[in-house]
Design a protein around this motif. Structure first.
Motif, PDB file in Angstrom:
ATOM      1  N   VAL A   1      43.939 -19.451  63.779  1.00  0.00           N
ATOM      2  CA  VAL A   1      45.286 -20.021  63.791  1.00  0.00           C
ATOM      3  C   VAL A   1      45.509 -20.796  62.506  1.00  0.00           C
ATOM      4  N   ASN A   2      46.723 -20.717  62.018  1.00  0.00           N
ATOM      5  CA  ASN A   2      47.159 -21.547  60.904  1.00  0.00           C
ATOM      6  C   ASN A   2      46.330 -21.342  59.641  1.00  0.00           C
ATOM      7  N   LEU A   3      45.839 -20.131  59.417  1.00  0.00           N
ATOM      8  CA  LEU A   3      45.100 -19.877  58.184  1.00  0.00           C
ATOM      9  C   LEU A   3      45.999 -20.029  56.964  1.00  0.00           C
ATOM     10  N   GLN A   4      47.304 -19.920  57.177  1.00  0.00           N
ATOM     11  CA  GLN A   4      48.270 -20.099  56.101  1.00  0.00           C
ATOM     12  C   GLN A   4      48.081 -21.443  55.409  1.00  0.00           C
ATOM     13  N   SER A   5      47.742 -22.469  56.166  1.00  0.00           N
ATOM     14  CA  SER A   5      47.615 -23.819  55.627  1.00  0.00           C
ATOM     15  C   SER A   5      46.172 -24.203  55.328  1.00  0.00           C
TER      16      SER A   5
ATOM     17  N   GLY B   1      49.782 -18.989  51.249  1.00  0.00           N
ATOM     18  CA  GLY B   1      48.396 -19.404  51.449  1.00  0.00           C
ATOM     19  C   GLY B   1      47.595 -18.346  52.158  1.00  0.00           C
ATOM     20  N   PRO B   2      46.331 -18.615  52.437  1.00  0.00           N
ATOM     21  CA  PRO B   2      45.623 -19.879  52.223  1.00  0.00           C
ATOM     22  C   PRO B   2      45.283 -20.109  50.749  1.00  0.00           C
ATOM     23  N   LEU B   3      44.804 -21.306  50.473  1.00  0.00           N
ATOM     24  CA  LEU B   3      44.432 -21.688  49.120  1.00  0.00           C
ATOM     25  C   LEU B   3      42.950 -21.383  48.913  1.00  0.00           C
TER      26      LEU B   3
ATOM     27  N   LEU C   1      49.290 -28.846  46.747  1.00  0.00           N
ATOM     28  CA  LEU C   1      49.321 -27.379  46.725  1.00  0.00           C
ATOM     29  C   LEU C   1      49.344 -26.809  48.138  1.00  0.00           C
ATOM     30  N   MET C   2      48.609 -27.439  49.046  1.00  0.00           N
ATOM     31  CA  MET C   2      48.598 -26.964  50.435  1.00  0.00           C
ATOM     32  C   MET C   2      49.978 -27.099  51.071  1.00  0.00           C
ATOM     33  N   ILE C   3      50.679 -28.168  50.731  1.00  0.00           N
ATOM     34  CA  ILE C   3      52.039 -28.345  51.251  1.00  0.00           C
ATOM     35  C   ILE C   3      52.971 -27.284  50.667  1.00  0.00           C
ATOM     36  N   GLN C   4      52.822 -26.999  49.387  1.00  0.00           N
ATOM     37  CA  GLN C   4      53.665 -25.997  48.738  1.00  0.00           C
ATOM     38  C   GLN C   4      53.473 -24.615  49.347  1.00  0.00           C
ATOM     39  N   ILE C   5      52.216 -24.208  49.500  1.00  0.00           N
ATOM     40  CA  ILE C   5      51.978 -22.861  50.005  1.00  0.00           C
ATOM     41  C   ILE C   5      52.358 -22.739  51.474  1.00  0.00           C
ATOM     42  N   ARG C   6      52.381 -23.860  52.182  1.00  0.00           N
ATOM     43  CA  ARG C   6      52.829 -23.818  53.569  1.00  0.00           C
ATOM     44  C   ARG C   6      54.333 -23.536  53.623  1.00  0.00           C
ATOM     45  N   LYS C   7      55.077 -24.086  52.682  1.00  0.00           N
ATOM     46  CA  LYS C   7      56.524 -23.893  52.654  1.00  0.00           C
ATOM     47  C   LYS C   7      56.908 -22.499  52.170  1.00  0.00           C
ATOM     48  N   THR C   8      56.166 -21.988  51.208  1.00  0.00           N
ATOM     49  CA  THR C   8      56.514 -20.688  50.631  1.00  0.00           C
ATOM     50  C   THR C   8      55.713 -19.534  51.235  1.00  0.00           C
ATOM     51  N   ARG C   9      54.840 -19.837  52.173  1.00  0.00           N
ATOM     52  CA  ARG C   9      54.026 -18.814  52.846  1.00  0.00           C
ATOM     53  C   ARG C   9      53.172 -18.042  51.838  1.00  0.00           C
TER      54      ARG C   9
END
Length: 313
Positions: free
Chosen positions: A100-104, A182-184, A172-180
């Motif tokens: 779950v939530n690998l995007q972030s 990620g993950p970093l 960066l983690m916040i940015q990639i969460r907004k723009t989809r």
């Protein structure tokens, strides 16, 4: 063991050399076409669209398209390179881990060859980074897939750079969460090793991991990370611990193209949400020696980077 010493391989017969040459000749154009397709689609099409301001639903839909595209193209590429067998994304040692939530997530990855970068593109469609350690602070920049792939063919080029205008990993983690996007992916060793001995982790990187651990517990962030620490180590294991260290990118490319019927296994260690700042080196040591069956160098990349600089002066 010095993680940059090239492992000696047995001498091959003339017939084997000719066969390997034919394999390289056949695979090279397919490899080049697939690499170009992945780079063009991700760096020049998908990334440009992701930078535009759209509704979050559109970005989620685009993310699905990217994941499907990279999985198909990446798997074809891995098949060309001889990787027909691949174990599940997260092995049994993480059977209790929920995907779950690998995007972030922020993945701290070990790198021994270009195969690592290609596998992460295939299964994660991530954002790769460069790292700069300035006055005991970690700064990061997002880099293109093309840059990540090219640098994976060099020993003396690494993810540790010297810049001051980067951002911290939390931002960066916040940015990639907004723009989809990620993950970093953070290659926290810094350099590429021979796969038989990994690099010691810089203390500054350990401190940064602890900072992100605390960041994920903040009231405004808990919902995004499900009250868990969104970090972990990812490491690939080749069935033959293939040595890809060479004196030039050409040597590494030829070694990759000569592969036949290899298998890959991904190991994952999720950082626990407790104060591990004093225990992470021991956890890492156990992970490498227990799961990956390898050793750790006494030195970090910065030590070896100085050696490379002196050799090239």
């Amino acid at each position: 063991m010095d993680p940059f010493i090239k492992i000696q391989t047995p001498q091959k017969s003339m017939i084997r050399i000719i066969l390997d040459s034919l394999i390289v000749f056949v695979k090279l154009p397919l490899f080049a076409i697939l690499i170009l397709e992945i780079v063009i689609m991700n760096d020049y099409i998908f990334r440009q669209i992701q930078r535009l301001q759209f509704h979050i639903v559109f970005h989620k839909f685009l993310r699905i398209i990217i994941l499907v595209h990279n999985y198909i193209s990446g798997r074809l590429l891995l098949l060309v390179l001889g990787y027909f067998k691949y174990k599940s994304l997260f092995h049994n040692n993480t059977s209790n881990f929920k995907h779950v939530n690998l995007q972030s997530y922020c993945f701290y990855c070990l790198r021994t060859s270009p195969i690592d970068v290609l596998v992460y593109i295939t299964y994660f469609s991530p954002s790769f980074t460069h790292i700069s350690i300035q006055k005991d602070k970690v700064k990061c920049k997002i880099i293109s897939y093309g840059t990540a792939i090219i640098e994976s063919f060099y020993i003396s080029k690494c993810s540790f750079k010297d810049f001051t205008d980067g951002e911290n990993i939390k931002d960066l983690m916040i940015q990639i969460r907004k723009t989809r996007t990620g993950p970093l992916i953070v290659f926290w060793e810094g350099g590429i090793t021979n796969g038989y001995s990994f690099l010691k982790i810089d203390q500054t990187i350990i401190n940064e991991i602890y900072n992100i651990n605390s960041f994920a517990k903040e009231p405004l962030q808990k919902s995004h990370y499900l009250n868990q620490n969104p970090q972990g180590i990812v490491c690939l294991q080749n069935d033959d611990r293939m040595n890809l260290i060479g004196n030039s990118p050409i040597q590494m490319l030829i070694t990759i193209l000569k592969n036949q019927f290899c298998s890959l296994e991904m190991f994952f260690l999720k950082f626990q949400p407790y104060n591990f700042i004093d225990h992470l080196p021991d956890i890492y040591q156990g992970f490498i020696e227990g799961r990956i069956k390898r050793g750790i160098s006494d030195y970090s990349w910065i030590h070896y980077q100085q050696q490379f600089i002196q050799q090239n002066m």
